[in-house]
Design a protein around this motif. Structure first.
Motif, PDB file in Angstrom:
ATOM      1  N   GLY A 141      53.626 -23.728  21.286  1.00 19.40           N
ATOM      2  CA  GLY A 141      52.349 -22.788  21.467  1.00 19.40           C
ATOM      3  C   GLY A 141      52.484 -21.854  22.902  1.00 19.40           C
ATOM      4  N   PHE A 142      51.167 -21.863  23.776  1.00 15.76           N
ATOM      5  CA  PHE A 142      51.489 -21.028  24.653  1.00 15.76           C
ATOM      6  C   PHE A 142      52.367 -21.593  25.870  1.00 15.76           C
ATOM      7  CE2 PHE A 142      46.388 -20.125  24.220  1.00 15.76           C
ATOM      8  CZ  PHE A 142      46.635 -19.012  23.476  1.00 15.76           C
ATOM      9  N   GLY A 143      52.485 -22.624  26.060  1.00 12.49           N
ATOM     10  CA  GLY A 143      53.611 -23.357  27.059  1.00 12.49           C
ATOM     11  C   GLY A 143      54.932 -22.584  26.624  1.00 12.49           C
ATOM     12  N   GLU A 144      55.425 -22.736  25.411  1.00 15.11           N
ATOM     13  CA  GLU A 144      56.886 -22.351  25.031  1.00 15.11           C
ATOM     14  C   GLU A 144      56.838 -20.773  25.159  1.00 15.11           C
ATOM     15  OE1 GLU A 144      59.516 -22.080  21.223  1.00 15.11           O
ATOM     16  OE2 GLU A 144      58.020 -23.315  21.112  1.00 15.11           O
ATOM     17  N   LEU A 145      55.823 -20.245  24.907  1.00 15.95           N
ATOM     18  CA  LEU A 145      55.879 -18.590  24.967  1.00 15.95           C
ATOM     19  C   LEU A 145      55.921 -18.371  26.305  1.00 15.95           C
ATOM     20  CD1 LEU A 145      53.144 -17.689  22.072  1.00 15.95           C
ATOM     21  CD2 LEU A 145      55.654 -17.338  22.000  1.00 15.95           C
TER      22      LEU A 145
END
Length: 288
Positions: free
Chosen positions: A15-19
């Protein structure tokens, strides 16, 4: 990049963290990517060059403090930006929720970010420079049936962080506090919902309907997560869409989240207008 920033990000497995990790590394920034069971859960991020740190945001305070001390020393100059992104969705009617289930989601979505914040604040205040970014949600503004655990934790987080922003304006005016409130974005959040076990037979039909709605969201979220993260990076750096703008404490993202937040505000203003005289009638009458 002449002066790369150092970012610490929680919840980087997807999600946002990986992105965040991928976009920031592409920009040349230093990234400390964290998550539970990091060696295995974050193995897909090793090739980005990010530093991988095992971190459970629900760990005891002493463990959080030790991890943050370790993280601070990974790069010269410490940490510039903290992204409190780790969290999960809990689905269940209030009557079926247990106190422990509510404690668990608050431990992740509320206490986790605040424990990390407190662990880093002495060093960040000394620098008087940097950003504390909290990934909240449109659910920090409005309610949905079956979402008391998630909405409650986000309402609480936003209230505490708003207090923090006012405190830091006095004690560390160079530190920026930012809450981002996404609507529905195409991450894996809705595919990983924690459902409360059925406990009250009267709610069986309700639960079936709620789960059907949740399942219908997966793959149909209107928000582009890549775009959202790019804008969040802009908000921190003052670049792109944020160039030359005064960044407010709260920024909604996504047409759906923006619409629901605006509607809630407009309805509250309407209530204040309609009940103004009643509200004011409770004041103590001052002698003339």
């Amino acid at each position: 990049m002449a002066n790369p920033q150092t970012w610490l990000i929680t919840g980087c497995s997807s999600g946002f963290g990986e992105l965040f990790v991928r976009q920031l590394r592409a920009l040349g920034d230093n990234v400390i990517a964290t998550g539970r069971n990091a060696p295995s859960k974050l193995a897909h991020l090793v090739d980005t060059g990010a530093k991988i740190l095992d971190l459970d945001v629900t760990a005891p305070v002493a463990e959080i403090e030790a991890k943050m001390a370790e993280a601070w020393n990974i790069y010269p100059g410490g940490i510039d930006v903290v992204v409190n992104n780790a969290g999960y969705i809990l689905s269940g009617a209030v009557e079926e929720l247990t106190a422990q289930e509510l404690r668990d989601i608050f431990d992740t979505n509320f206490h986790g970010p605040l424990n990390i914040t407190r662990a880093l604040l002495p060093k960040l205040r000394a620098k008087n420079k940097g950003t504390l970014l909290y990934i909240s949600s449109q659910a920090g503004w409005h309610a949905d049936p079956g979402a008391a655990g998630y909405c409650g934790s986000k309402f609480a987080l936003e209230g505490a962080v708003e207090c923090l922003s006012q405190e830091l304006a006095m004690f560390a005016p160079g530190l920026k506090v930012l809450i981002v409130e996404p609507g529905y974005f195409r991450t894996q959040a809705f595919a990983k919902i924690n459902h409360v076990p059925p406990r009250v037979p009267d709610y069986a039909q309700f639960n079936t309907a709620v789960r059907a709605v949740e399942a219908g969201i997966v793959g149909n979220e209107p928000g582009d997560a890549e775009k959202a993260v790019s804008i969040m990076v802009d908000l921190v750096k003052g670049t792109g869409v944020a160039q030359g703008k005064d960044i407010p404490l709260r920024v909604p993202l996504g047409s759906d989240g923006w619409g629901r937040i605006r509607a809630k505000c407009e309805n509250m203003i309407k209530i204040c207008d309609e009940w103004e005289e009643v509200a004011k009638s409770t004041d103590i009458v001052k002698p003339e």
